[in-house]
Design an enzyme around this catalytic site. Structure first.
Site, mmCIF file in Angstrom:
data_model
loop_
_atom_site.group_PDB
_atom_site.id
_atom_site.type_symbol
_atom_site.label_atom_id
_atom_site.label_comp_id
_atom_site.label_asym_id
_atom_site.label_seq_id
_atom_site.Cartn_x
_atom_site.Cartn_y
_atom_site.Cartn_z
ATOM 1 N N SER A 121 -5.867 -4.392 -7.969
ATOM 2 C CA SER A 121 -4.694 -4.596 -7.113
ATOM 3 C C SER A 121 -4.697 -6.002 -6.547
ATOM 4 O O SER A 121 -5.759 -6.569 -6.261
ATOM 5 C CB SER A 121 -4.759 -3.589 -5.972
ATOM 6 O OG SER A 121 -3.784 -3.880 -4.992
ATOM 7 N N LYS A 175 -11.278 -1.190 -4.287
ATOM 8 C CA LYS A 175 -10.935 -1.980 -5.483
ATOM 9 C C LYS A 175 -11.845 -3.215 -5.600
ATOM 10 O O LYS A 175 -12.279 -3.564 -6.704
ATOM 11 C CB LYS A 175 -9.464 -2.412 -5.453
ATOM 12 C CG LYS A 175 -8.460 -1.267 -5.512
ATOM 13 C CD LYS A 175 -8.486 -0.541 -6.853
ATOM 14 C CE LYS A 175 -7.447 0.569 -6.935
ATOM 15 N NZ LYS A 175 -7.619 1.427 -8.137
ATOM 16 N N TYR A 235 -8.927 1.365 1.098
ATOM 17 C CA TYR A 235 -8.376 1.429 -0.260
ATOM 18 C C TYR A 235 -8.646 0.111 -0.994
ATOM 19 O O TYR A 235 -9.181 0.083 -2.104
ATOM 20 C CB TYR A 235 -6.856 1.703 -0.214
ATOM 21 C CG TYR A 235 -6.176 1.302 -1.486
ATOM 22 C CD1 TYR A 235 -6.306 2.069 -2.638
ATOM 23 C CD2 TYR A 235 -5.452 0.109 -1.574
ATOM 24 C CE1 TYR A 235 -5.731 1.664 -3.824
ATOM 25 C CE2 TYR A 235 -4.872 -0.299 -2.748
ATOM 26 C CZ TYR A 235 -5.010 0.476 -3.874
ATOM 27 O OH TYR A 235 -4.447 0.062 -5.049
HETATM 28 C C1 WQD Z 1 6.337 -4.237 0.670
HETATM 29 C C2 WQD Z 1 7.072 -4.887 1.833
HETATM 30 C C3 WQD Z 1 6.504 -3.977 3.968
HETATM 31 C C4 WQD Z 1 8.167 -0.007 3.455
HETATM 32 C C5 WQD Z 1 1.080 -1.939 -0.933
HETATM 33 C C6 WQD Z 1 -0.422 -1.921 -0.808
HETATM 34 C C7 WQD Z 1 -1.033 -2.514 -2.022
HETATM 35 C C8 WQD Z 1 -0.542 -1.815 -3.268
HETATM 36 C C9 WQD Z 1 0.951 -1.737 -3.322
HETATM 37 C C10 WQD Z 1 -1.368 0.071 -4.348
HETATM 38 C C11 WQD Z 1 6.173 -5.131 3.050
HETATM 39 C C12 WQD Z 1 7.953 -3.730 3.659
HETATM 40 C C13 WQD Z 1 7.788 -1.312 3.235
HETATM 41 C C14 WQD Z 1 9.195 0.267 4.402
HETATM 42 C C15 WQD Z 1 9.373 -2.097 4.810
HETATM 43 N N1 WQD Z 1 -1.065 -0.514 -3.297
HETATM 44 N N2 WQD Z 1 8.377 -2.330 3.904
HETATM 45 N N3 WQD Z 1 9.770 -0.802 5.053
HETATM 46 O O1 WQD Z 1 2.317 -3.554 1.321
HETATM 47 O O2 WQD Z 1 2.973 -5.201 -0.500
HETATM 48 O O3 WQD Z 1 1.520 -3.293 -1.026
HETATM 49 O O4 WQD Z 1 1.459 -1.234 -2.096
HETATM 50 O O5 WQD Z 1 -1.619 1.014 -4.818
HETATM 51 O O6 WQD Z 1 -2.400 -2.386 -1.909
HETATM 52 O O7 WQD Z 1 -0.785 -2.645 0.334
HETATM 53 O O8 WQD Z 1 3.887 -2.877 -0.608
HETATM 54 O O9 WQD Z 1 5.938 -1.531 -0.797
HETATM 55 O O10 WQD Z 1 4.289 -1.009 1.059
HETATM 56 O O11 WQD Z 1 5.638 -3.104 1.170
HETATM 57 O O12 WQD Z 1 9.898 -3.003 5.439
HETATM 58 O O13 WQD Z 1 9.566 1.421 4.681
HETATM 59 O O14 WQD Z 1 8.088 -3.979 2.281
HETATM 60 O O15 WQD Z 1 6.342 -4.269 5.338
HETATM 61 O O16 WQD Z 1 6.584 -6.326 3.637
HETATM 62 P P1 WQD Z 1 2.658 -3.825 -0.086
HETATM 63 P P2 WQD Z 1 4.944 -2.023 0.196
#
Ligand code: WQD
Length: 341
Positions: A124, A154, A150
């Protein structure tokens, strides 16, 4: 190649199973359906034009894992199985460390014993911590690190797999660092089906669009970015799946025991840009409000993708609008995800 896909019923796993079949490989899936539904297997069979052999068990069971390797000649493993929810990992660190490490140990022992020497691993972009320089490069001189259990599982597994690859003669490992996978197969019959309230952005937007949730909460509007919202490198799951096929084929010519590759597009898109792209796909506005930042979020994350391009001969081709159109087709045709068994 005859390829074992662990976690092949999951979101990225299922798309990769199809990509492997399309590329002419034979596939066997092992999954315990702890975070996926059996219904995906019928959808895969329809898309692949054949049944995909399936073994239902928990990979931490070393005897069952060993028996599977004894019963068929497996040339390579693509290892997705694992727990993946960041917030839950903070609540249940022991469950995350033990599951994510034990499944991998069980596979490695069976591989060593039965002569399987190729492994593609789901890592990741979360292994790039706050000190890494943008765009993230695999050869950054800042060591990999993560800020939650998590992510640390990794980081640990990247080290473990690298050590094992150096010690076992002939072993070749590709560590694939996924950026933000979104979208679905263009048929709209397989896609992401998070249990409970989605943690990730696009599944949440899709559930608002289909009427399951009232509005998107945008976590933070005061980041040092052009529109104040975080920037991510979203990659279409079909591009990601094809990246696994390229990595598997690379392992046949690999000269190093273990090598990491970023799988992203190299392009950053903000949370609000993603929301507006999804609105275009749906054809109407999607309600949202800007709320406080979510702890642990980095302002900006995107990949340098030059290594994957040069060494895997792979690059992402699908656009943000493709990602949204395909995610919406999946969500609108399957408003409640896969049916229960
Ligand atoms: C993206 C952006 C949120 C939800 C995560 C894990 C990473 C990987 C993938 C894997 C951020 C914003 C999100 C919401 C929002 N995991 N957001 N409202 O955090 O980049 O990565 O998922 O298995 O390890 O950390 O992805 O999609 O959660 O967020 O504003 O309801 O969207 O704050 O800026 P992230 P995400």
């Amino acid at each position: 190649m005859h390829v074992l896909v662990s976690g092949g019923a999951g979101y990225i796993g299922s798309h990769t199973v199809l990509a492997l079949v399309r590329a002419g490989h034979s596939v066997v899936v092992v999954d315990d359906f702890s975070n996926s539904k059996p219904a995906v297997m019928g959808r895969l069979a329809a898309l692949a034009g054949r049944e995909i052999p399936l073994h239902v068990f928990d990979l931490t069971d070393r005897d069952k894992t060993d028996r599977l390797f004894a019963s068929e000649q497996i040339d390579a493993v693509v290892h997705f199985a694992g727990f993946k929810a960041v917030g839950e990992s903070v609540e249940k660190p022991l469950a995350y460390y033990s599951n994510n490490l034990d499944t991998t140990f069980s596979l490695l022992r069976a591989m060593e014993r039965h002569g399987t020497r190729k492994l593609v691993f789901s890592s990741s972009a979360t292994v790039y911590g706050p000190r890494s320089k943008l765009p993230y490069r695999e050869d950054d001189d800042v060591p990999i690190e993560a800020v939650n259990p998590y992510g640390r599982s990794k980081v640990m597994l990247e080290h473990i797999l690298t050590d094992v690859a150096h010690a076992v003669p002939g072993m070749k490992v590709a560590l694939l660092r996924y950026f933000n996978p979104v979208g679905a197969h263009p048929s709209g019959t397989i896609g992401e089906d998070p249990g409970g309230i989605p943690n990730n952005l696009v599944p949440f937007i899709a559930q608002v669009a289909v009427g399951r949730r009232e509005k998107l909460r945008v976590f933070g509007g005061d980041y040092p970015t052009p529109d104040g919202t975080c920037i991510r490198d979203f990659i279409h799951v079909e591009d990601l799946a094809e990246g696994h096929v390229a990595a598997l084929e690379y392992l046949e010519r690999a000269t190093e025991p273990a090598r990491a590759f970023n799988l992203g597009t190299g392009q950053g898109t903000s949370v609000l840009e993603m929301l507006h792209a999804f609105e275009r796909a749906v054809g109407r506005p999607i309600p949202y409000e800007i709320v406080d930042r979510r702890p642990g979020d980095l302002p900006v994350s995107y990949a340098d993708v030059s290594r994957a391009k040069a060494e895997l001969g792979w690059q992402a081709t699908r656009t943000i609008d493709d990602m949204c159109a395909d995610a919406w087709r999946w969500q609108s045709h399957n408003p409640n995800g896969y049916p229960d068994a």
